[in-house]
Design a protein around this motif. Structure first.
Motif, PDB file in Angstrom:
ATOM      1  N   ASP A   1      -1.122   1.656  -9.196  1.00 37.91           N
ATOM      2  CA  ASP A   1      -1.259   0.285  -8.713  1.00 37.91           C
ATOM      3  C   ASP A   1      -0.983  -0.713  -9.829  1.00 37.91           C
ATOM      4  O   ASP A   1      -1.404  -1.857  -9.761  1.00 37.91           O
TER       5      ASP A   1
ATOM      6  N   LEU B   1       4.779  -2.324  -9.729  1.00 39.82           N
ATOM      7  CA  LEU B   1       4.969  -2.702  -8.328  1.00 39.82           C
ATOM      8  C   LEU B   1       5.967  -3.860  -8.201  1.00 39.82           C
ATOM      9  O   LEU B   1       6.830  -3.854  -7.324  1.00 39.82           O
TER      10      LEU B   1
ATOM     11  N   ASP C   1       0.824  -1.211   0.000  1.00 40.80           N
ATOM     12  CA  ASP C   1       0.000   0.000   0.000  1.00 40.80           C
ATOM     13  C   ASP C   1       0.855   1.258   0.000  1.00 40.80           C
ATOM     14  O   ASP C   1       0.588   2.208  -0.735  1.00 40.80           O
TER      15      ASP C   1
ATOM     16  N   THR D   1       2.429   1.620  -3.406  1.00 37.99           N
ATOM     17  CA  THR D   1       1.414   2.074  -4.369  1.00 37.99           C
ATOM     18  C   THR D   1       1.198   3.574  -4.228  1.00 37.99           C
ATOM     19  O   THR D   1       1.146   4.301  -5.229  1.00 37.99           O
TER      20      THR D   1
END
Length: 161
Positions: free
Chosen positions: A123, A128, A114, A117
């Motif tokens: 996202d 990632l 999180d 992100t």
């Protein structure tokens, strides 16, 4: 990359790490000092067991009052133990707790997905994964061995392939 860019990257990584850490019981406002200070003190204690507050302050460059506050927070979390110095009873020695407390386990298990992100502003699973892999390479090569597994990320929680 130059020294300034590396320094700024380090600050960004610290901010991401701080965001990824779970809030302490009672909220962050309950404690003086930041999670960053607590982690600096905890890593110094891990590298130098049976050490005194003044010695930690000298090694880290932190004021003694901040070191004392961080130790009190770590002691409350069950992460460290204190005992009188057998040679000089006026001094208190600090070491890591023998057992892992619930709070320490919670902090160690915190993922970074999180926070990563948010930092990336995306996202996108591929992005990632790419950044998570790069962080894993940096951690494997640059984390001090004295930090031990208690400070290594258990799970980046990045999407798998």
């Amino acid at each position: 990359m130059n020294g300034v860019e590396l320094f700024l990257l380090g600050r960004t990584l610290m901010k991401i790490g701080e965001e990824a850490l779970p809030e302490p019981p009672g909220g962050a406002g309950r404690y003086a000092g930041s999670a960053r200070l607590v982690l600096i003190v905890a890593s110094d204690i891990a590298a130098h067991p049976d050490t005194a507050v003044g010695e930690i302050a000298a090694r880290t460059g932190l004021p003694q009052s901040q070191v004392s506050s961080a130790i009190a927070r770590l002691k409350e979390a069950g992460s460290v133990q204190t005992a009188p110095d057998p040679v000089d009873r006026r001094r208190v020695l600090v070491r890591q707790a023998a057992e892992v407390s619930e709070r320490v386990a919670q902090v160690r298990a915190a993922g970074i997905a999180d926070a990563l992100t948010n930092a990336l502003g995306s996202d996108d699973p591929q992005r990632l994964r790419e950044v998570s892999r790069a962080l894993d390479v940096l951690a494997r090569n640059l984390l001090p061995s004295s930090a031990g597994p208690e400070f290594r990320r258990a799970d980046t929680a990045a999407p798998s392939e």
